[in-house]
Design an enzyme around this catalytic site. Sequence first.
Site, PDB file in Angstrom:
ATOM      1  N   ASP A  67       0.199  63.731  27.277  1.00 42.07           N
ATOM      2  CA  ASP A  67       0.225  65.054  26.650  1.00 42.07           C
ATOM      3  C   ASP A  67       1.661  65.314  26.218  1.00 42.07           C
ATOM      4  O   ASP A  67       2.545  65.556  27.038  1.00 42.07           O
ATOM      5  CB  ASP A  67      -0.267  66.109  27.650  1.00 42.07           C
ATOM      6  CG  ASP A  67      -0.345  67.510  27.027  1.00 42.07           C
ATOM      7  OD1 ASP A  67       0.343  67.753  26.024  1.00 42.07           O
ATOM      8  OD2 ASP A  67      -1.084  68.348  27.575  1.00 42.07           O
ATOM      9  N   LYS A  79       0.856  74.820  19.433  1.00 38.30           N
ATOM     10  CA  LYS A  79       2.261  75.034  19.786  1.00 38.30           C
ATOM     11  C   LYS A  79       3.167  74.561  18.637  1.00 38.30           C
ATOM     12  O   LYS A  79       3.004  75.013  17.525  1.00 38.30           O
ATOM     13  CB  LYS A  79       2.555  74.320  21.116  1.00 38.30           C
ATOM     14  CG  LYS A  79       1.445  74.498  22.179  1.00 38.30           C
ATOM     15  CD  LYS A  79       1.359  75.899  22.744  1.00 38.30           C
ATOM     16  CE  LYS A  79       0.112  76.149  23.588  1.00 38.30           C
ATOM     17  NZ  LYS A  79      -0.135  75.242  24.676  1.00 38.30           N
ATOM     18  N   ARG A 117     -18.975  69.060  10.561  1.00 36.99           N
ATOM     19  CA  ARG A 117     -18.829  68.706  11.988  1.00 36.99           C
ATOM     20  C   ARG A 117     -18.391  67.249  12.116  1.00 36.99           C
ATOM     21  O   ARG A 117     -17.600  66.908  12.989  1.00 36.99           O
ATOM     22  CB  ARG A 117     -20.122  68.969  12.769  1.00 36.99           C
ATOM     23  CG  ARG A 117     -20.021  68.529  14.228  1.00 36.99           C
ATOM     24  CD  ARG A 117     -20.941  69.235  15.216  1.00 36.99           C
ATOM     25  NE  ARG A 117     -22.256  69.539  14.727  1.00 36.99           N
ATOM     26  CZ  ARG A 117     -23.231  68.646  14.497  1.00 36.99           C
ATOM     27  NH1 ARG A 117     -23.030  67.373  14.744  1.00 36.99           N
ATOM     28  NH2 ARG A 117     -24.398  69.036  14.038  1.00 36.99           N
TER      29      ARG A 117
HETATM   30  C1  LIG Z   1      -1.210  74.850  25.525  1.00 39.94           C
HETATM   31  C2  LIG Z   1      -1.261  73.513  26.142  1.00 39.94           C
HETATM   32  C3  LIG Z   1      -2.483  72.825  26.273  1.00 39.94           C
HETATM   33  C4  LIG Z   1      -3.806  73.437  25.859  1.00 39.94           C
HETATM   34  O1  LIG Z   1      -3.886  73.668  24.494  1.00 39.94           O
HETATM   35  P1  LIG Z   1      -4.742  74.850  23.808  1.00 39.94           P
HETATM   36  O2  LIG Z   1      -4.487  74.650  22.370  1.00 39.94           O
HETATM   37  O3  LIG Z   1      -4.223  76.144  24.362  1.00 39.94           O
HETATM   38  O4  LIG Z   1      -6.169  74.640  24.204  1.00 39.94           O
HETATM   39  C5  LIG Z   1      -2.460  71.553  26.820  1.00 39.94           C
HETATM   40  N1  LIG Z   1      -1.308  70.992  27.238  1.00 39.94           N
HETATM   41  C6  LIG Z   1      -0.125  71.626  27.141  1.00 39.94           C
HETATM   42  C7  LIG Z   1       1.112  70.955  27.619  1.00 39.94           C
HETATM   43  C8  LIG Z   1      -0.055  72.906  26.593  1.00 39.94           C
HETATM   44  O5  LIG Z   1       1.119  73.540  26.517  1.00 39.94           O
END
Ligand SMILES: *Cc1c(COP(=O)(O)O)cnc(C)c1O
Length: 419
Positions: free
Chosen positions: A192, A217, A68
């Site tokens: 992000d 992604k 952890r």
């Molecule tokens: C998918 C996504 C998230 C969230 O991520 P997870 O891995 O699904 O929790 C946050 N920001 C963007 C731009 C995303 O495409």
Amino acid sequence: MKSQEKKQSDAERFALAETSAARGFATSTVHAGRHIDPTTGSVIAPLYQTATFVLPEVGRDLGFDYTRSSNPSRQALEENLAELEGGGLGVRCSSGMAAVDAVLRLYSAGDHIVCSHDVYGGVSRLFDNIASRSGISISYVDTSDPARVADAITPATKLLWVETPTNPLLQLSDIEALSALAKDRGIVLGVDSTFATPFALKPLEYGADIVLHSTTKYISGHNQIIGGACITRSESIYEGLKFIQKTVGAVPSPFDCWLTLTGIKTLSLRMERHSENAAEIARYLEQHPLVSRVAYPGLSSHPQHELAKKQLDAFGGMITFELHGGFESGVTLMNSLKLISLAESLGAVESMITHPASMTHVCVPREERLARGLSDGLVRLSVGIESLEDIKADLEHALEAVRNQQEENEVSSRKEAAA
Ligand SMILES: *Cc1c(COP(=O)(O)O)cnc(C)c1O
């Protein structure tokens, strides 16, 4: 005594991160975080699928005590991600949302966050339902306009949270301008950067304090794992995030980290192909009579194409387009595709498509959806790395099905009118 040792080693790791950030990006994707196993010479970093670590004696560990807190497979990935972002340190979380939540937990009651208005649905769900419960307030603004951001800042504002390019509308924000603004007002800037990836954009180099990825992604790229990460050059933010990670425990499995590191090795190649394919598909869709609008940062018709050219090294694999004929056309298109998968994720080698009005945003009241620019016929396409001709042929045949359906509708409405 022990925490003193840990502190020093973090500082050392920062120094190390700086020196190794000079090599080429593609070299970093393959080599960063790779420590050749001294006992076997294994070319791939071993998978440390373990919960805990044996201490040689009381009060001394070999750098790890409990997964952890940290794990060699996770640390290798964190080092890799930080190097890709141009230096700093990374904190890997169990999902992109867990990473956003870790950032959120740096703040407390009375604090105010300014956030991009076209933001990933999960992020606004977290901010509106969970952050608000702890007395943190949020303002959503169009962060593509720094003047609007400046207007939204109050004395309580602590964090500016920017998504660029946005999901799903692919709007861009000028990170350099926003970082100047954030520095001037003493606010942390978090970006992000899931859609861009460090292949196309390194927000820390434009002055952002935190960069976030949903590693689910493009970073992992193969639809195998759910994961997230934050990278920062601020030691105090890093220590804060690390403490939250260890305390809350939203950590990824070593195996997920190991798979992600394997995926990252081809990030450059994948992003090149994603971008090449998407540029062609965007041009194809833009001239199609059934398509009323295409949003792709690489098209000169994109309202922020100039900023895209300046800020992005590649335009990426995401395209959003709008069909004539609204909701029904969107559904027909989705149901007629064969190669392109109808799936909610993005950024993997497989082409995937979503229809926000019937899928990701079905819970959002229609008026609110429309006000956010998410119209009924809007379609989000994650262009994969398959052969371009096959992706195009699949779209062509599905658009043909949309045209047939529209013609049938016209015939039946003419019949009804005549009856
Ligand atoms: C998918 C996504 C998230 C969230 O991520 P997870 O891995 O699904 O929790 C946050 N920001 C963007 C731009 C995303 O495409």
